[in-house]
Design an enzyme around this catalytic site. Structure first.
Site, short mmCIF file in Angstrom:
data_model
loop_
_atom_site.label_atom_id
_atom_site.label_comp_id
_atom_site.label_asym_id
_atom_site.label_seq_id
_atom_site.Cartn_x
_atom_site.Cartn_y
_atom_site.Cartn_z
N ASP A 239 31.05 -14.80 23.09
CA ASP A 239 30.50 -15.06 21.82
C ASP A 239 31.10 -16.35 21.42
O ASP A 239 32.20 -16.68 21.85
CB ASP A 239 30.60 -13.73 20.89
CG ASP A 239 30.00 -14.01 19.66
OD1 ASP A 239 28.55 -14.55 19.56
OD2 ASP A 239 30.48 -13.38 18.59
N ASP B 88 34.48 -9.74 19.53
CA ASP B 88 35.29 -9.73 18.32
C ASP B 88 34.93 -8.41 17.72
O ASP B 88 35.54 -8.47 16.48
CB ASP B 88 35.66 -11.06 17.62
CG ASP B 88 34.13 -11.16 16.80
OD1 ASP B 88 33.02 -10.58 17.01
OD2 ASP B 88 34.24 -12.26 16.03
#
Length: 907
Positions: free
Chosen positions: A547, A775
């Site tokens: 990401d 995350d």
């Protein structure tokens, strides 16, 4: 039109999104339109359903997730044909996945279970200390007995640590009885620290006992062997008496130093099993019995049949015991990382009471207790500071060397070290529930787990000992019927040698030792590997999907520019009111981009905007002060969050507001090409737009700074042979700019969580083994789809509980370290397995006499005993080579073979 009621439950057994998926399916079996969202970190489950609270609680309980309490129900009107509305609030900043404003996880995708998350079953787990195991066959017997116990879902037995981990709702006493029923001992492990201490003490005692027994056996065997080389024995006349005394001395060796082998063989026989003890007892016992028979009946035996093998029995016992002692000593450091984690846990705490302060054992500390820590002391439990200010050394968790300031209201963690100040904090999590406790438990579980490659050793060991016994019998028969004279001697030597040389110890140690050392080495580098399966899969990765926000970037965005398009005649008032509305809308969300925009709106909403169309938010100079009333009275209605696009709402006057990305503006019918904002995208900034009643009112540029080590980390991953792919919800221009700056192989932008999931599926369909780095919880669909999920960040509760690999530091270097360590560990396991299997495949035919036609000699049982011990020591030594593994340097672009490895250490 169905009427849905919203309920909130507190579910203590919810540990990951897999649990949420199971609860969702249980509810949707009875209400297909129910909407179920959960936060494993807080244990909160939100359910919108036409079912009542009691009925929902019963369904959850039946699914294995009993509830504690239900919040006040709230009526929500919802059309069953309409698209389900995303939750009003997004997860916390640390859990937000991408640059798409207000991006939410896909509910449908979260339902899909995947082994990549390595989530454990919801059933409770227990750990046992096992006594009496001597080889891989023993492991198979204990594991089979535990798995057959009623209520057990899964059992894993570790030969290296002599422990077992059992998952299932079963009484500990039943597990102990199951182990004892197959001839071994067991006791529950209640305290991990105490169990490790007891294991170390037990191993030390066992090491000394085996060493003494070895020396006693060799003290008899070596002189005998030297004498036999000088003079061939003739058990006739008075010499028979002397050899009879030697036979009694050898019997003493078998009865005392070698007693454990015969006891173990007898236990195995009673339970219709065979193990390493069986092979050694048969080999040494047969050699001794034959030799004593020769001493007693020598005058009546032919000359060729008068061979004596007392020295062989004694030498074999001595060499095997010596090998076992050296093996125990070499194993002593396999759990170094676990020991260091356990050493971080305090033994006592200074609890503040009304009548003073008491030093209490850590087991007596309870949630809510006030605890004082003095300068330089280690914090005993997790808590929240209520008094005092200090700097805390949190390097053992975060890897950051600089102490962090902590004061009233701040959270502190067990295992960290207080600085110069004195603190009083309220305990929020104690014992195994602390962050350090969960990390320690995860490392212990991972070290005791078994990679799938270890199943090969299990399958072989299950039939190994019986197969060796059959081979020994066939060898004896072949030499008796077809061998040259003296046939009886040849038969005895070959059968005994086959039994001795084929010990399965090395096979049993091949996998668990390497796994324990590999997982421990990863923990020293701030990488928590959840299971052996994640360890093995990570070694085969070919593509790593990352990401952008919070992974390549810092995850702390700030607004750098804004441009207004409101009517200049009323610019000041409109901007003030709009900023008030923006602040009110963004207060509903904690997404990093929303937080940055809301912070700007709040800080600048009470000042007139400058006259220029472009505004620099960092420029605090500006004339006048707007009406604080108009800003404070900004209220919104009908708030709606749209996955991957943004939010909509209405103000008090009914005007429609929309804040989001280009896709949302397109839905609003706004043509952005007319407003010339592409320059910001070229600077790797994310664009967020504000529209009012279908008219563009403002554009905002938000920058999330790139992590300092992102370039080097990506280069290191590519040097490890991985293709790095970025999947982000941000706009294409910003994503491409970041990708080019970092050196990403492929960039895919403007993706929703569903799109990320589909892209990973596409890569897997092309034959790629895919790892996903995220995350937080919003990356759950992609993490679940990937072969291995890496949760990056400082180990949120959800990440620690659900990810295949958790990184304690917010750096992609941790992913590279995890992959490099997993590759080295799996290579080491393969070396051990091939060495152990190859050793037996080569030595058993030689022991059976395969080389006799060429050499005219047979392999001595003494040499077989030494070779058997050497095989186990070789496996242990090879596994310990992992400690010396040098990881690729952080600056992979300028790497050199002599560059020292990274020195990140968890403790």
């Amino acid at each position: 039109m169905n009427r849905l009621e919203e309920h909130q439950f507190q579910v203590t057994g919810m540990s990951c999104q897999g649990c949420v998926g199971r609860m969702r399916r249980a509810i949707q079996e009875h209400d297909a339109e129910a909407q179920v969202e959960g936060d494993p970190g807080s244990g909160t489950l939100s359910v919108a359903s036409c079912l009542g609270a009691d009925e929902l609680a019963a369904l959850l309980s039946q699914a294995g997730y009993p509830t504690e309490a239900s919040a006040t129900d709230e009526q929500i009107a919802s059309d069953s044909a309409a698209t389900p509305q995303a939750p009003a609030e997004a997860p916390s900043p640390r859990e937000a996945p991408s640059a798409s404003l207000h991006e939410e996880p896909s509910a449908s995708l979260q339902e899909e279970p995947s082994a990549s998350l390595q989530e454990e079953p919801s059933a409770p787990s227990q750990r046992l200390a096992i006594q009496g195991m001597t080889c891989a066959g023993c492991v198979a017997s204990v594991q089979k007995a535990l798995a057959a116990t009623s209520g057990v879902e899964r059992a894993e037995v570790n030969f290296a640590s002599h422990t077992a981990r059992v998952l299932g709702d079963v009484d500990a006493e039943a597990l102990v009885q199951a182990v004892e029923s197959v001839g071994y001992g067991a006791e529950p492990i209640v305290d991990l620290r105490q169990a490790e201490r007891q294991r170390a003490e037990r191993n030390q005692r066992e090491y000394r006992r085996k060493l003494k027994g070895s020396l006693a056996s060799l003290a008899l065997a070596v002189p005998l062997m030297v004498m036999m080389l000088i003079h061939h024995p003739e058990p006739t006349g008075l010499a028979r008496l002397g050899w009879g005394l030697v036979g009694l001395a050898t019997l003493a060796v078998l009865a005392f130093p070698g007693r454990a082998f015969f006891v173990g063989a007898w236990k195995a026989l009673r339970h219709h099993q065979a193990n390493m003890d069986t092979l050694i007892a048969l080999g040494t016992g047969t050699a001794w019995l034959y030799s004593m028979a020769v001493v007693v009946a020598a005058p009546w035996l032919p000359q060729a049949a008068r061979g004596l093998y007392f020295e062989a029995s004694s030498m074999i016992i001595g060499l095997v015991l010596l090998g076992k002692a050296l093996e125990l000593r070499a194993q002593g450091r396999t759990s170094d990382a676990l020991h260091r984690l356990l050493d971080l846990q305090s033994q006592s705490a200074r609890v503040v009471r009304e009548d003073g302060e008491l030093d209490l054992p850590i087991d007596e500390v309870r949630q809510g207790d006030l605890i004082r820590v003095r300068p330089g002391e280690r914090l005993p439990v997790d808590g929240e500071v209520v008094e005092g200010n200090s700097h805390i050394d949190e390097s053992m968790l975060s890897g950051e060397p600089a102490p962090v300031a902590r004061g009233p209201g701040d959270e502190v963690s067990a295992g960290t070290v207080n600085g110069r100040g004195s603190l009083v904090f309220r305990a929020t999590r104690v014992g195994a529930d602390t962050r350090l406790g969960r990390i320690t438990e995860q490392v212990a579980n991972a070290q005791g787990s078994k990679p799938p490659i270890g199943n090969l050793a299990d399958r072989v060991s299950a039939v190994f000992v019986p197969s060796v016994m059959i081979i020994a019998v066939l060898t004896a028969l072949a030499w008796y019927h077809f061998g040259p004279e003296p046939r009886v001697i040849h038969m005895l030597v070959t059968a005994t040698t086959v039994l001795i040389i084929a010990c399965p110890c090395a096979l049993g140690l091949a996998t668990p030792l390497s796994t324990m050392i590999g997982v421990g080495k990863a923990a020293e580098h701030g990488v928590l590997i959840r299971s052996g399966e994640a360890l093995q899969t990570a070694s085969r990765l070919t593509t790593l999907v990352v990401d952008k926000t919070g992974t390549l970037t810092e995850g702390r965005p700030r607004l750098t520019d804004c441009r207004w398009f409101v009517d200049e005649t009323s610019a000041s008032d409109d901007r003030t009111r709009l900023l008030g509305l923006v602040a009110a809308i963004e207060a509903r969300s904690e997404h990093p981009l929303a937080e940055a925009l809301g912070r700007f709106a709040h800080d600048h909403g009470q000042a007139h905007a400058p006259d220029d169309a472009d505004t620099n938010p960092s420029d605090e100079s500006g004339g006048g002060t707007a009406s604080a009333t108009s800003f404070a009275n900004s209220t919104i209605e009908a708030f709606e969050s749209l996955t991957g696009r943004g939010v909509r709402a209405r103000d008090a006057e009914g005007r429609r507001l929309a804040i989001g990305n280009a896709a949302m503006m397109q839905e609003e019918g706004i043509e952005l090409a007319d407003h010339d904002l592409e320059g910001w995208q070229a600077q790797a900034r994310t664009l967020v737009y504000l529209s009012l009643d279908g008219v563009l009112a403002a554009g905002f540029a938000i920058e999330d700074p790139l992590r300092e080590d992102s370039r080097d980390a990506v280069a290191r991953l590519q040097a490890d042979g991985l293709k790095v792919v970025m999947l982000t919800g941000d706009n294409a221009a910003t994503a491409r700019a970041i990708g080019e700056e970092v050196g990403i192989d492929e960039v895919h932008a403007e993706l929703s969580p569903e799109d990320k999931h589909a892209e990973i599926e596409r890569l897997q369909a092309e034959g790629e083994v895919v790892g996903m780095v995220g995350d937080g919880i919003n990356d759950a669909p992609a993490l679940a789809r990937a072969d291995v999920g890496f949760a990056i960040g400082q180990g949120t509760d959800v990440a620690i509980e659900s990810a295949g690999v958790t990184l304690m530091r917010s750096s992609l270097h941790g992913v590279a370290a995890a992959i490099e360590i997993s590759q080295a560990t799996l290579a080491n396991i393969r070396q051990n397995l091939w060495g152990a299997l190859g050793y037996n495949a080569l030595c058993i035919p030689i022991a059976a006499g395969l080389l006799y036609p060429l050499t005219g000699t047979l392999l001595s049982p003494m040499i077989a005993g030494a070779a058997m011990s050497a095989s186990s020591i070789t496996v242990v030594a090879n596994a310990n080579r992992l400690r010396l593994k040098r990881l690729r340097p952080r600056n992979a672009r300028a790497s050199h073979p002599d560059t020292p490895p990274s020195q990140e250490v968890l403790s």
